[in-house]
Design a protein around this motif. Structure first.
Motif, short mmCIF file in Angstrom:
data_model
loop_
_atom_site.label_atom_id
_atom_site.label_comp_id
_atom_site.label_asym_id
_atom_site.label_seq_id
_atom_site.Cartn_x
_atom_site.Cartn_y
_atom_site.Cartn_z
N ASN A 8 0.99 -1.28 0.05
CA ASN A 8 0.03 -0.04 -0.01
C ASN A 8 0.85 1.37 -0.11
O ASN A 8 0.40 2.14 -0.18
CB ASN A 8 -0.87 0.05 1.05
CG ASN A 8 -1.66 -1.22 0.92
OD1 ASN A 8 -2.44 -1.59 0.05
ND2 ASN A 8 -2.46 -1.49 2.18
N GLY A 182 0.79 11.04 5.94
CA GLY A 182 -0.27 11.64 4.92
C GLY A 182 -1.17 10.79 4.76
O GLY A 182 -1.57 9.86 5.24
N GLU A 183 -2.28 11.21 3.80
CA GLU A 183 -3.43 10.67 3.39
C GLU A 183 -2.90 9.27 2.71
O GLU A 183 -2.02 9.09 2.05
CB GLU A 183 -4.39 11.48 2.57
CG GLU A 183 -4.62 12.80 3.14
CD GLU A 183 -5.74 12.30 4.40
OE1 GLU A 183 -6.52 11.55 4.49
OE2 GLU A 183 -5.59 13.21 5.26
N GLU A 184 -4.08 8.32 2.70
CA GLU A 184 -3.71 6.91 2.33
C GLU A 184 -3.24 6.90 0.94
O GLU A 184 -2.31 6.13 0.34
CB GLU A 184 -4.96 6.14 2.34
CG GLU A 184 -4.63 4.61 1.93
CD GLU A 184 -5.71 3.84 2.40
OE1 GLU A 184 -5.63 2.47 1.84
OE2 GLU A 184 -6.72 4.23 3.21
N GLU A 185 -3.75 7.81 -0.19
CA GLU A 185 -3.76 8.05 -1.52
C GLU A 185 -2.49 8.54 -1.71
O GLU A 185 -1.77 8.40 -2.97
CB GLU A 185 -4.85 8.63 -2.22
CG GLU A 185 -5.01 10.11 -1.89
CD GLU A 185 -5.90 10.16 -0.58
OE1 GLU A 185 -6.51 11.26 -0.32
OE2 GLU A 185 -6.16 9.02 -0.04
N SER A 186 -1.70 9.45 -0.94
CA SER A 186 -0.50 10.07 -1.02
C SER A 186 0.84 9.29 -0.35
O SER A 186 1.73 9.78 -0.52
CB SER A 186 -0.36 11.39 -0.59
OG SER A 186 -0.73 11.37 0.87
N ARG A 187 0.33 8.17 0.22
CA ARG A 187 1.57 7.68 1.03
C ARG A 187 2.68 6.84 0.16
O ARG A 187 2.26 6.45 -1.13
CB ARG A 187 0.96 6.51 2.02
CG ARG A 187 0.42 7.03 3.26
CD ARG A 187 -0.31 6.01 4.16
NE ARG A 187 -0.86 6.54 5.41
CZ ARG A 187 -1.38 5.67 6.26
NH1 ARG A 187 -1.72 4.24 5.93
NH2 ARG A 187 -2.05 6.26 7.14
#
Length: 248
Positions: A8, A182-187
């Protein structure tokens, strides 16, 4: 609660991995499945053989090739000229309780700085309790990322770190990844450490290569200590390399 997965966190291709510290970690040979863990670490950063690695600028994607065999063979003898700086010793023969001892330079004065605990019936899990906030201001727990998973995860200062074993020729490499906040989509994740096994009396066993027996391991650990504490990197490395697969 579902464990965080390394997949992820896509690899951040922008920064490079620039090692600042180089250690040789030695563990004695043993054929006992539940033998006490013991490890001694020497800081070989100042040795002439380390200069080549410290000058290396490696991308996160190519980090598996950082420590080729010829370089490892030159680094290993460097430990003979250095005083050990950290050792891990068992405190009990019937449970997985260990202590980390810092050794101060040529005086060889010893100071216990952390305790490690790993329950016998949960060999993939470790707790690291530090004597003070010099290395970590909180307890660290390391655990598998899932049933049957080879990767381990721990949290330090609210950031996720993953130890991932990667097959590399006849021996293994272990990569220490640091996840970004950070947010999940930017990790994303970046490399902050690499551990490479070196040949020791003709053997370089790792997870699964020798059945259930835990062989002595000797390896080189390179770390960027501006991104991860060097003591935390060494102790979690010792723990993850000593995984016993049948208990996962």
């Amino acid at each position: 609660m579902k464990e965080p997965q390394l997949s992820n966190f896509p690899i951040n291709t922008s920064p490079s991995f620039c090692p600042t510290k180089i250690f040789l970690i030695h563990e004695p040979n043993t054929d006992q499945l539940l033998a006490p863990i013991a490890a001694e670490t020497s800081d070989i950063t100042a040795s002439p053989a380390a200069a080549e690695i410290l000058a290396t600028d490696t991308t996160n994607e190519d980090v598996h090739d950082l420590l080729p065999e010829p370089v490892l063979s030159r680094l290993e003898p460097a430990a003979a000229d250095q005083h050990p700086f950290l050792k891990v010793a068992s405190t009990s023969w019937y449970k997985r309780a260990l202590k980390a001892i810092l050794i101060h330079g040529s005086t060889e004065e010893e100071k216990e700085i952390a305790q490690l605990a790993g329950p016998l019936l949960s060999l993939g899990r470790w707790k690291f309790i530090f004597a003070d906030a010099t290395y970590s201001s909180h307890k660290i727990e390391m655990r598998p990322t899932g049933v049957g998973s080879r990767a381990d995860v721990f949290v330090k200062d609210s950031l996720l770190f993953f130890w991932e074993p990667v097959a590399h020729g006849q021996r293994a490499r272990y990569v220490l990844w640091k996840g970004t906040a950070g947010e999940e989509e930017s990790r994303q994740r970046e490399v902050v450490g690499v551990y490479a096994l070196v040949a020791h009396h003709g053997h370089g066993h790792w997870h699964g290569e020798s059945g259930k027996k835990r062989k002595g391991r000797r390896g080189v650990l390179v770390v960027d200590d501006s991104k991860v504490d060097k003591v935390v990197a060494v102790l979690t490395c010792v723990a993850t390399v000593n995984r016993v697969e049948s208990f996962r």
